[in-house]
Design a protein around this motif. Sequence first.
Motif, PDB file in Angstrom:
ATOM      1  N   ARG A 133     -18.265 -17.429  -3.773  1.00 56.26           N
ATOM      2  CA  ARG A 133     -18.230 -16.020  -3.409  1.00 56.26           C
ATOM      3  C   ARG A 133     -18.294 -15.844  -1.896  1.00 56.26           C
ATOM      4  O   ARG A 133     -17.568 -15.054  -1.319  1.00 56.26           O
ATOM      5  CB  ARG A 133     -19.385 -15.267  -4.090  1.00 56.26           C
ATOM      6  N   MET A 134     -19.126 -16.619  -1.247  1.00 59.80           N
ATOM      7  CA  MET A 134     -19.311 -16.462   0.189  1.00 59.80           C
ATOM      8  C   MET A 134     -18.109 -16.966   0.986  1.00 59.80           C
ATOM      9  O   MET A 134     -17.983 -16.702   2.160  1.00 59.80           O
ATOM     10  CB  MET A 134     -20.580 -17.181   0.633  1.00 59.80           C
ATOM     11  N   SER A 135     -17.202 -17.753   0.337  1.00 58.49           N
ATOM     12  CA  SER A 135     -16.065 -18.301   1.060  1.00 58.49           C
ATOM     13  C   SER A 135     -14.874 -17.353   1.100  1.00 58.49           C
ATOM     14  O   SER A 135     -13.843 -17.703   1.660  1.00 58.49           O
ATOM     15  CB  SER A 135     -15.637 -19.636   0.426  1.00 58.49           C
ATOM     16  N   ARG A 136     -14.981 -16.214   0.518  1.00 57.04           N
ATOM     17  CA  ARG A 136     -13.877 -15.253   0.505  1.00 57.04           C
ATOM     18  C   ARG A 136     -13.867 -14.481   1.819  1.00 57.04           C
ATOM     19  O   ARG A 136     -14.743 -13.657   2.059  1.00 57.04           O
ATOM     20  CB  ARG A 136     -14.012 -14.315  -0.683  1.00 57.04           C
ATOM     21  N   HIS A 137     -12.867 -14.703   2.617  1.00 54.22           N
ATOM     22  CA  HIS A 137     -12.803 -14.088   3.942  1.00 54.22           C
ATOM     23  C   HIS A 137     -11.599 -13.144   4.030  1.00 54.22           C
ATOM     24  O   HIS A 137     -10.490 -13.489   3.617  1.00 54.22           O
ATOM     25  CB  HIS A 137     -12.695 -15.158   5.030  1.00 54.22           C
ATOM     26  N   PHE A 138     -11.853 -11.964   4.569  1.00 56.73           N
ATOM     27  CA  PHE A 138     -10.789 -10.989   4.794  1.00 56.73           C
ATOM     28  C   PHE A 138     -10.841 -10.513   6.243  1.00 56.73           C
ATOM     29  O   PHE A 138     -11.932 -10.280   6.789  1.00 56.73           O
ATOM     30  CB  PHE A 138     -10.960  -9.768   3.887  1.00 56.73           C
ATOM     31  N   ILE A 139      -9.680 -10.365   6.833  1.00 56.62           N
ATOM     32  CA  ILE A 139      -9.530  -9.634   8.088  1.00 56.62           C
ATOM     33  C   ILE A 139      -8.742  -8.375   7.761  1.00 56.62           C
ATOM     34  O   ILE A 139      -7.627  -8.461   7.237  1.00 56.62           O
ATOM     35  CB  ILE A 139      -8.795 -10.483   9.147  1.00 56.62           C
ATOM     36  N   VAL A 140      -9.326  -7.217   8.021  1.00 57.45           N
ATOM     37  CA  VAL A 140      -8.686  -5.954   7.651  1.00 57.45           C
ATOM     38  C   VAL A 140      -8.320  -5.203   8.924  1.00 57.45           C
ATOM     39  O   VAL A 140      -9.191  -4.889   9.744  1.00 57.45           O
ATOM     40  CB  VAL A 140      -9.601  -5.100   6.757  1.00 57.45           C
ATOM     41  N   ILE A 141      -7.030  -4.917   9.079  1.00 56.22           N
ATOM     42  CA  ILE A 141      -6.496  -4.339  10.311  1.00 56.22           C
ATOM     43  C   ILE A 141      -6.005  -2.926  10.029  1.00 56.22           C
ATOM     44  O   ILE A 141      -5.123  -2.705   9.200  1.00 56.22           O
ATOM     45  CB  ILE A 141      -5.325  -5.194  10.850  1.00 56.22           C
ATOM     46  N   GLY A 142      -6.583  -1.954  10.705  1.00 54.16           N
ATOM     47  CA  GLY A 142      -6.157  -0.578  10.562  1.00 54.16           C
ATOM     48  C   GLY A 142      -4.952  -0.272  11.440  1.00 54.16           C
ATOM     49  O   GLY A 142      -4.795  -0.848  12.520  1.00 54.16           O
ATOM     50  N   MET A 143      -4.096   0.652  10.990  1.00 57.29           N
ATOM     51  CA  MET A 143      -2.879   0.974  11.738  1.00 57.29           C
ATOM     52  C   MET A 143      -2.428   2.388  11.398  1.00 57.29           C
ATOM     53  O   MET A 143      -2.901   2.997  10.435  1.00 57.29           O
ATOM     54  CB  MET A 143      -1.771  -0.024  11.411  1.00 57.29           C
ATOM     55  N   ASP A 144      -1.481   2.924  12.203  1.00 55.81           N
ATOM     56  CA  ASP A 144      -0.918   4.239  11.915  1.00 55.81           C
ATOM     57  C   ASP A 144       0.505   4.063  11.415  1.00 55.81           C
ATOM     58  O   ASP A 144       0.888   2.985  10.948  1.00 55.81           O
ATOM     59  CB  ASP A 144      -1.008   5.157  13.144  1.00 55.81           C
ATOM     60  N   ASP A 145       1.320   5.093  11.550  1.00 55.63           N
ATOM     61  CA  ASP A 145       2.677   5.065  11.003  1.00 55.63           C
ATOM     62  C   ASP A 145       3.722   4.696  12.054  1.00 55.63           C
ATOM     63  O   ASP A 145       4.922   4.828  11.809  1.00 55.63           O
ATOM     64  CB  ASP A 145       3.012   6.433  10.389  1.00 55.63           C
ATOM     65  N   ILE A 176      -7.527 -13.948   4.065  1.00 53.42           N
ATOM     66  CA  ILE A 176      -6.446 -13.004   3.754  1.00 53.42           C
ATOM     67  C   ILE A 176      -6.473 -11.902   4.796  1.00 53.42           C
ATOM     68  O   ILE A 176      -7.514 -11.266   5.025  1.00 53.42           O
ATOM     69  CB  ILE A 176      -6.600 -12.429   2.342  1.00 53.42           C
ATOM     70  N   VAL A 177      -5.339 -11.680   5.440  1.00 54.62           N
ATOM     71  CA  VAL A 177      -5.203 -10.620   6.442  1.00 54.62           C
ATOM     72  C   VAL A 177      -4.618  -9.387   5.745  1.00 54.62           C
ATOM     73  O   VAL A 177      -3.520  -9.444   5.187  1.00 54.62           O
ATOM     74  CB  VAL A 177      -4.293 -11.057   7.601  1.00 54.62           C
ATOM     75  N   VAL A 178      -5.358  -8.305   5.773  1.00 52.49           N
ATOM     76  CA  VAL A 178      -4.960  -7.080   5.076  1.00 52.49           C
ATOM     77  C   VAL A 178      -4.634  -5.996   6.098  1.00 52.49           C
ATOM     78  O   VAL A 178      -5.408  -5.756   7.037  1.00 52.49           O
ATOM     79  CB  VAL A 178      -6.088  -6.591   4.145  1.00 52.49           C
ATOM     80  N   PHE A 179      -3.496  -5.348   5.919  1.00 56.22           N
ATOM     81  CA  PHE A 179      -3.140  -4.186   6.726  1.00 56.22           C
ATOM     82  C   PHE A 179      -3.456  -2.924   5.926  1.00 56.22           C
ATOM     83  O   PHE A 179      -3.110  -2.811   4.748  1.00 56.22           O
ATOM     84  CB  PHE A 179      -1.655  -4.212   7.094  1.00 56.22           C
ATOM     85  N   ALA A 180      -4.127  -1.987   6.590  1.00 56.26           N
ATOM     86  CA  ALA A 180      -4.551  -0.757   5.921  1.00 56.26           C
ATOM     87  C   ALA A 180      -4.302   0.428   6.847  1.00 56.26           C
ATOM     88  O   ALA A 180      -4.134   0.260   8.060  1.00 56.26           O
ATOM     89  CB  ALA A 180      -6.041  -0.837   5.555  1.00 56.26           C
ATOM     90  N   SER A 181      -4.291   1.599   6.266  1.00 62.42           N
ATOM     91  CA  SER A 181      -4.052   2.808   7.057  1.00 62.42           C
ATOM     92  C   SER A 181      -5.329   3.277   7.735  1.00 62.42           C
ATOM     93  O   SER A 181      -6.386   3.380   7.090  1.00 62.42           O
ATOM     94  CB  SER A 181      -3.511   3.932   6.159  1.00 62.42           C
ATOM     95  N   GLY A 182      -5.233   3.547   9.040  1.00 60.43           N
ATOM     96  CA  GLY A 182      -6.343   4.147   9.770  1.00 60.43           C
ATOM     97  C   GLY A 182      -7.593   3.294   9.787  1.00 60.43           C
ATOM     98  O   GLY A 182      -7.571   2.102  10.092  1.00 60.43           O
TER      99      GLY A 182
END
Length: 410
Positions: free
Chosen positions: A5-17, A83-89
Amino acid sequence: MENQRMSRHFIVIGMDDNRTPFFPPEVMEHIRAGKVFSGGVRHREIVRELLPADARWIAITVPIDNVFAQYEEVFAADDDATIVVFASGDPLFFGFANTIRRKLPDAALRLYPYFNSLQLLAHRLAMPYDDMRTVSLTGRPWQELDRALMEQAGKIGILTDREHTPAAIAARMMEYGYTGYTLYVGEHLGNPDKERVRRLTLEEAVQKTFEHPNNLMAVLTQPACGRHHYWGIPDEAFAHLDGRARMITKAPIRLLSLQTLELNRRKVFWDIGFCTGSVSIEARLQFPHLTVVAFEVRPQGRELMETNARRFGAPGITAVIGDFLTADLRQLPRPDAVFIGGHGGRLKEMLHRVKEVLQPGGCLVFNSVTAESREAFATGATEEGFCLHPTLHIALNDYNPIDIMKATLS
């Protein structure tokens, strides 16, 4: 399992349109070094040219459980995967980082937020937003918008989706009489080629179409057009069943019954035998946080409820027409407060059915007008294992005395 469980790594990057996005050097390093990426269809269109040639993309679509199943495959194959995640705002503002936290509470998150869309809209308008009430309708029901309207919030920031569009929102506000608001709608915020911000009346918004993504801010500009906030709606103000004004729980009794139910600390309220809808509507207006489900055997009850709910600005009441004892209750939220306004001579059977659905600690209130119904409620509630509370005896004008009876479930 704990180490997994502790090995799950995410980078979450906020962005606009913006179709030519700018990311700071640190974020670009993560993108260049990344192997597995995730985001919506729009996000992939924007960042496609920035991704490594051998990048894997996991699309964020419904059902969301399928997305997380793919994430688990990645982590199972490589303990050191990120896992690199792109998200809104801002990913923590009704965003995907919240979903990761809920699904994988032990995951390690690194966040690079951007302005959320409501912040961008406020900035475009040069409008302070520290007093803004925030409501998300993205994949959510109308409940929180209805609550904000009933509480007459002065400034409401609303996140939309393809069903809850600005036009649909304006139509709902007009339907329930919340006409004192002006709408400010932002489309494609952050996209220099397509961004548009419009100021609209409700009537104008209903007639317009809007490109996605969009959001809006509703500002109360004409408080006089807001709803009058009753503490006890006058009985004569309701539309009545076949004009029978006596077929209603009178305002003082109504308010005492709601107080006895302690609705300020309840979440789901069922009104059985709603007739004109007076108890449901009063409860919805006085306690806008409640989920209200109302039952009525008479077919004309549906029209009465709709008429009166619109008249007093009480959206969001679920009306169920038919016999409560045979109704399918499985898809309805379980109540923690129930009012029995009508029983058709089958009070004991009704108490048994309420016992089956009432949440532990829930409260039941019944207004008795005869010695027979008083005895039936006391006996039936005791047999079903309810705890009876002291009865409140009240006489109102020339009407028969009423006993407000309360029982709770331990």
